[in-house]
Design a protein around this motif. Structure first.
Motif, PDB file in Angstrom:
ATOM      1  N   LEU A   1     -33.986  13.941 -66.496  1.00 36.14           N
ATOM      2  CA  LEU A   1     -34.091  14.235 -65.070  1.00 36.14           C
ATOM      3  C   LEU A   1     -32.855  13.738 -64.326  1.00 36.14           C
ATOM      4  O   LEU A   1     -32.309  14.443 -63.475  1.00 36.14           O
ATOM      5  N   THR A   2     -32.405  12.551 -64.643  1.00 38.50           N
ATOM      6  CA  THR A   2     -31.229  11.997 -63.981  1.00 38.50           C
ATOM      7  C   THR A   2     -29.984  12.813 -64.295  1.00 38.50           C
ATOM      8  O   THR A   2     -29.157  13.073 -63.414  1.00 38.50           O
ATOM      9  N   LEU A   3     -29.845  13.236 -65.534  1.00 40.78           N
ATOM     10  CA  LEU A   3     -28.695  14.059 -65.910  1.00 40.78           C
ATOM     11  C   LEU A   3     -28.706  15.378 -65.146  1.00 40.78           C
ATOM     12  O   LEU A   3     -27.671  15.824 -64.643  1.00 40.78           O
ATOM     13  N   GLY A   4     -29.877  15.996 -65.044  1.00 40.78           N
ATOM     14  CA  GLY A   4     -29.997  17.236 -64.279  1.00 40.78           C
ATOM     15  C   GLY A   4     -29.684  17.025 -62.809  1.00 40.78           C
ATOM     16  O   GLY A   4     -28.996  17.828 -62.177  1.00 40.78           O
ATOM     17  N   TYR A   5     -30.186  15.933 -62.245  1.00 45.09           N
ATOM     18  CA  TYR A   5     -29.928  15.611 -60.852  1.00 45.09           C
ATOM     19  C   TYR A   5     -28.430  15.403 -60.606  1.00 45.09           C
ATOM     20  O   TYR A   5     -27.875  15.935 -59.650  1.00 45.09           O
ATOM     21  N   MET A   6     -27.786  14.623 -61.482  1.00 43.98           N
ATOM     22  CA  MET A   6     -26.361  14.348 -61.295  1.00 43.98           C
ATOM     23  C   MET A   6     -25.529  15.616 -61.415  1.00 43.98           C
ATOM     24  O   MET A   6     -24.587  15.824 -60.647  1.00 43.98           O
ATOM     25  N   SER A   7     -25.873  16.484 -62.358  1.00 43.64           N
ATOM     26  CA  SER A   7     -25.112  17.723 -62.493  1.00 43.64           C
ATOM     27  C   SER A   7     -25.362  18.631 -61.298  1.00 43.64           C
ATOM     28  O   SER A   7     -24.434  19.295 -60.814  1.00 43.64           O
ATOM     29  N   LEU A   8     -26.573  18.663 -60.787  1.00 47.30           N
ATOM     30  CA  LEU A   8     -26.872  19.483 -59.616  1.00 47.30           C
ATOM     31  C   LEU A   8     -26.104  18.994 -58.395  1.00 47.30           C
ATOM     32  O   LEU A   8     -25.498  19.793 -57.672  1.00 47.30           O
ATOM     33  N   VAL A   9     -26.102  17.706 -58.168  1.00 51.11           N
ATOM     34  CA  VAL A   9     -25.375  17.145 -57.026  1.00 51.11           C
ATOM     35  C   VAL A   9     -23.878  17.381 -57.180  1.00 51.11           C
ATOM     36  O   VAL A   9     -23.190  17.761 -56.214  1.00 51.11           O
ATOM     37  N   SER A  10     -23.362  17.200 -58.378  1.00 49.83           N
ATOM     38  CA  SER A  10     -21.927  17.371 -58.616  1.00 49.83           C
ATOM     39  C   SER A  10     -21.474  18.814 -58.451  1.00 49.83           C
ATOM     40  O   SER A  10     -20.318  19.065 -58.129  1.00 49.83           O
ATOM     41  N   VAL A  11     -22.375  19.761 -58.660  1.00 50.27           N
ATOM     42  CA  VAL A  11     -22.029  21.170 -58.500  1.00 50.27           C
ATOM     43  C   VAL A  11     -22.321  21.660 -57.079  1.00 50.27           C
ATOM     44  O   VAL A  11     -21.573  22.458 -56.523  1.00 50.27           O
ATOM     45  N   ALA A  12     -23.404  21.158 -56.478  1.00 51.39           N
ATOM     46  CA  ALA A  12     -23.824  21.658 -55.167  1.00 51.39           C
ATOM     47  C   ALA A  12     -22.985  21.092 -54.018  1.00 51.39           C
ATOM     48  O   ALA A  12     -22.703  21.810 -53.055  1.00 51.39           O
TER      49      ALA A  12
ATOM     50  N   ALA B   1     -17.905  14.292 -54.995  1.00 53.87           N
ATOM     51  CA  ALA B   1     -19.233  14.798 -55.354  1.00 53.87           C
ATOM     52  C   ALA B   1     -19.683  14.195 -56.684  1.00 53.87           C
ATOM     53  O   ALA B   1     -20.861  13.851 -56.850  1.00 53.87           O
ATOM     54  N   ALA B   2     -18.771  14.081 -57.629  1.00 53.35           N
ATOM     55  CA  ALA B   2     -19.116  13.499 -58.922  1.00 53.35           C
ATOM     56  C   ALA B   2     -19.499  12.024 -58.779  1.00 53.35           C
ATOM     57  O   ALA B   2     -20.459  11.560 -59.395  1.00 53.35           O
ATOM     58  N   VAL B   3     -18.769  11.296 -57.942  1.00 55.03           N
ATOM     59  CA  VAL B   3     -19.078   9.878 -57.729  1.00 55.03           C
ATOM     60  C   VAL B   3     -20.412   9.729 -57.004  1.00 55.03           C
ATOM     61  O   VAL B   3     -21.232   8.873 -57.360  1.00 55.03           O
ATOM     62  N   ILE B   4     -20.649  10.566 -56.003  1.00 52.28           N
ATOM     63  CA  ILE B   4     -21.923  10.515 -55.288  1.00 52.28           C
ATOM     64  C   ILE B   4     -23.073  10.814 -56.249  1.00 52.28           C
ATOM     65  O   ILE B   4     -24.108  10.138 -56.238  1.00 52.28           O
ATOM     66  N   GLY B   5     -22.905  11.829 -57.087  1.00 47.32           N
ATOM     67  CA  GLY B   5     -23.936  12.156 -58.072  1.00 47.32           C
ATOM     68  C   GLY B   5     -24.188  11.024 -59.040  1.00 47.32           C
ATOM     69  O   GLY B   5     -25.328  10.716 -59.380  1.00 47.32           O
ATOM     70  N   LEU B   6     -23.124  10.373 -59.485  1.00 46.46           N
ATOM     71  CA  LEU B   6     -23.255   9.260 -60.432  1.00 46.46           C
ATOM     72  C   LEU B   6     -23.960   8.066 -59.800  1.00 46.46           C
ATOM     73  O   LEU B   6     -24.893   7.500 -60.382  1.00 46.46           O
ATOM     74  N   LEU B   7     -23.539   7.688 -58.615  1.00 43.98           N
ATOM     75  CA  LEU B   7     -24.113   6.504 -57.975  1.00 43.98           C
ATOM     76  C   LEU B   7     -25.568   6.717 -57.563  1.00 43.98           C
ATOM     77  O   LEU B   7     -26.413   5.839 -57.757  1.00 43.98           O
ATOM     78  N   THR B   8     -25.870   7.874 -57.005  1.00 43.81           N
ATOM     79  CA  THR B   8     -27.263   8.125 -56.629  1.00 43.81           C
ATOM     80  C   THR B   8     -28.124   8.392 -57.866  1.00 43.81           C
ATOM     81  O   THR B   8     -29.324   8.153 -57.839  1.00 43.81           O
TER      82      THR B   8
END
Length: 98
Positions: free
Chosen positions: A25-36, A47-54
């Protein structure tokens, strides 16, 4: 009261669900945030850093949710479903982020 064997099985399933399901779930969330986020004007690296930290927070929340929920079946269905939705949505957005 459930038997000891049943309790052990439930605890084991919660542990597997929390660790592996939470990771998915976390991997999916991080990839979604990093792409969206780049679609909204955020720089890709930010975006990648925000996805990683959140994502770290999301992983902890999922582990706590799996461990504390009274409804094991509900969590067992929701965690993989949410992970799949995040992965599919991120995959669909990859072509748009070009």
């Amino acid at each position: 009261m459930p038997s000891t064997k049943s309790q052990t099985l439930h605890r084991s399933w919660r542990l597997v669900l929390a660790l592996i399901g939470g990771y998915a779930l976390t991997l999916g969330y991080m990839s979604l945030v990093s792409v969206a986020l780049p679609l909204t004007g955020v720089v890709r690296s930010e975006a990648a850093v925000i996805g990683l930290l959140t994502g770290m927070v999301v992983y902890v929340v999922v582990i706590i949710w799996c461990a504390s929920s009274r409804h094991l079946l509900r969590v067992s269905l929701l965690v993989p479903s949410i992970a799949a939705i995040c992965h599919v949505t991120a995959g669909a957005l990859v072509g748009r982020s070009g």
